[in-house]
Scaffold this motif. Structure first.
Motif, short mmCIF file in Angstrom:
data_model
loop_
_atom_site.label_atom_id
_atom_site.label_comp_id
_atom_site.label_asym_id
_atom_site.label_seq_id
_atom_site.Cartn_x
_atom_site.Cartn_y
_atom_site.Cartn_z
N LEU A 148 0.81 -1.21 0.00
CA LEU A 148 0.00 0.00 0.00
C LEU A 148 0.84 1.26 0.00
N GLY A 149 2.12 1.10 0.14
CA GLY A 149 3.00 2.27 0.17
C GLY A 149 4.42 1.81 -0.07
N THR A 150 5.36 2.72 0.04
CA THR A 150 6.76 2.37 -0.16
C THR A 150 7.54 2.76 1.08
N SER A 151 8.53 1.95 1.41
CA SER A 151 9.33 2.22 2.58
C SER A 151 10.11 3.51 2.40
N ARG A 152 10.19 4.26 3.48
CA ARG A 152 10.96 5.51 3.43
C ARG A 152 12.46 5.23 3.33
N GLN A 153 12.87 3.96 3.52
CA GLN A 153 14.28 3.61 3.41
C GLN A 153 14.73 3.47 1.95
N ARG A 154 13.78 3.33 1.01
CA ARG A 154 14.15 3.10 -0.37
C ARG A 154 14.65 4.39 -1.01
N ASN A 155 15.52 4.27 -2.04
CA ASN A 155 16.01 5.45 -2.71
C ASN A 155 16.00 5.21 -4.21
N SER A 156 16.28 6.23 -4.97
CA SER A 156 16.16 6.16 -6.43
C SER A 156 17.28 5.35 -7.08
N ALA A 157 18.29 4.94 -6.32
CA ALA A 157 19.40 4.20 -6.88
C ALA A 157 19.01 2.78 -7.27
N GLY A 158 17.84 2.31 -6.84
CA GLY A 158 17.40 0.97 -7.17
C GLY A 158 16.91 0.25 -5.93
N PRO A 159 16.33 -0.93 -6.12
CA PRO A 159 15.77 -1.67 -4.99
C PRO A 159 16.85 -2.13 -4.03
N ALA A 160 16.52 -2.12 -2.76
CA ALA A 160 17.46 -2.60 -1.74
C ALA A 160 17.54 -4.12 -1.80
N PRO A 161 18.67 -4.70 -1.42
CA PRO A 161 18.78 -6.16 -1.36
C PRO A 161 17.72 -6.73 -0.42
N ARG A 162 17.31 -7.95 -0.73
CA ARG A 162 16.31 -8.59 0.10
C ARG A 162 16.84 -8.78 1.51
N PRO A 163 16.07 -8.48 2.55
CA PRO A 163 16.53 -8.70 3.92
C PRO A 163 16.85 -10.17 4.17
N ILE A 164 17.81 -10.40 5.04
CA ILE A 164 18.14 -11.77 5.43
C ILE A 164 17.57 -12.10 6.81
N ALA A 165 16.98 -11.10 7.47
CA ALA A 165 16.39 -11.31 8.79
C ALA A 165 15.07 -10.55 8.88
N VAL A 166 14.12 -11.14 9.60
CA VAL A 166 12.85 -10.49 9.87
C VAL A 166 12.65 -10.44 11.38
N ILE A 167 12.36 -9.26 11.88
CA ILE A 167 12.11 -9.04 13.31
C ILE A 167 10.63 -8.72 13.46
N LEU A 168 9.95 -9.48 14.30
CA LEU A 168 8.51 -9.36 14.42
C LEU A 168 8.08 -8.93 15.81
N ASP A 169 7.13 -8.03 15.83
CA ASP A 169 6.42 -7.68 17.05
C ASP A 169 5.60 -8.91 17.48
N LEU A 170 5.16 -8.95 18.72
CA LEU A 170 4.41 -10.10 19.21
C LEU A 170 2.90 -9.84 19.22
N PHE A 171 2.43 -8.96 20.10
CA PHE A 171 1.00 -8.76 20.26
C PHE A 171 0.43 -7.86 19.17
N GLY A 172 -0.59 -8.34 18.50
CA GLY A 172 -1.16 -7.62 17.37
C GLY A 172 -0.49 -7.98 16.07
N THR A 173 0.59 -8.76 16.13
CA THR A 173 1.34 -9.14 14.94
C THR A 173 1.40 -10.66 14.81
N LEU A 174 2.02 -11.32 15.78
CA LEU A 174 2.08 -12.78 15.79
C LEU A 174 0.85 -13.40 16.45
N VAL A 175 0.40 -12.79 17.50
CA VAL A 175 -0.82 -13.24 18.19
C VAL A 175 -1.73 -12.03 18.38
#
Length: 269
Positions: free
Chosen positions: A27-54
């Motif tokens: 629905l939107g684009t990350s503010r971390q992205r820039n015009s130089a091209g797409p960022a490499p795919r993340p190798i780690a995902v950090i997840l919130d718990l309440f409201g996210t996992l449960v």
């Protein structure tokens, strides 16, 4: 810490009822992205718990829990609810580092006898077990991420009863690291928490994607810490309780179950 093999290609196969085409969820684009091209795919995902996992607790569930506390403490449900609300920070930022200490503190605040501390502690353990129940579709999505070589961590504003119950939950085996505010000594969006979880995973900030429902200003906090961030629709629905939510204009997905699809198409748009 157990890290899944990083050389395995990411699989995005989920049962038909659980898939979320990325084109429908960005629905939107990350503010971390820039015009130089797409960022490499993340190798780690950090997840919130309440409201996210449960699911985050609803107002009704919170009142029901307060009524159980009230019965043990010998006070009115409204008094118990008020004390639980007033002690939120102390229970979550490390001031009360164990479930026993939380129970003793609540008893003192309610002028209850020390004899009720053990019963309070048992109640908190029972409630924590219930709150950490995860949907089968979510566990399936976590397995897909693991098989794709993604390192997983949970980062949660959590009280000691949750932290102490984590390893007995079905969720724990799917994660390489878990950082809880009550053990780290800070609550979101304190950068200390984001640094701690990156250190536990052994990755740089730009290699990590943070995923949460937005409570505690966590999404902006993750971006300030140098991570990518994506919002998920709150598990438990919009009526579930949340603290410190701020506006978000970046990427959004409907649930954690959409993460394998998102990462499988990372950089395409």
């Amino acid at each position: 810490m157990r890290y899944p093999p990083t050389s395995t290609p990411l699989s995005t196969t989920l049962p038909a009822s659980s898939t979320h085409p990325v084109g429908d969820v960005l629905l939107g684009t990350s503010r971390q992205r820039n015009s130089a091209g797409p960022a490499p795919r993340p190798i780690a995902v950090i997840l919130d718990l309440f409201g996210t996992l449960v699911a985050a607790p609803s107002t009704g569930e919170r009142k029901a829990a307060a009524a159980q506390f009230a019965e043990i403490l010998g006070v009115s449900p409204s008094a118990a609810e008020s004390v639980l609300s007033d002690t939120w920070r102390a229970r979550h930022d490390g001031q009360l580092p164990s479930t026993t200490e939380v129970a003793a503190h609540l008893a003192t605040r309610c002028n209850a006898t020390a004899a009720c501390v053990g019963e309070l502690e048992m109640l908190m353990v029972r409630l924590a077990h219930v709150r950490l129940q995860a949907d089968a579709t979510l566990l399936q999505a976590l397995e897909l991420l693991q098989r794709g070589g993604i390192r997983l961590a949970v980062l949660s504003d959590a009280s000691p009863d949750i932290a102490e119950s984590w390893n007995r939950s079905d969720l724990a085996s799917h994660f390489d690291a878990a950082v809880f505010s009550c053990r780290a000594g800070a609550v979101k969006p304190n950068r200390l928490l984001f640094r701690a979880v990156l250190r536990e995973l052994g990755v740089a900030s730009h290699q990590a994607l943070y995923c949460g429902d937005g409570g505690g200003d966590e999404l902006a906090g993750a971006e300030r810490a140098g991570m990518h961030a994506v919002r998920v629709e709150r598990r438990g629905g919009p009526s579930s309780l949340v603290f410190g939510e701020t506006a978000w204009s970046g990427r959004s997905i409907p649930s954690v179950e959409a993460l394998p699809s998102l990462l499988g198409c990372w950089g395409e748009r």
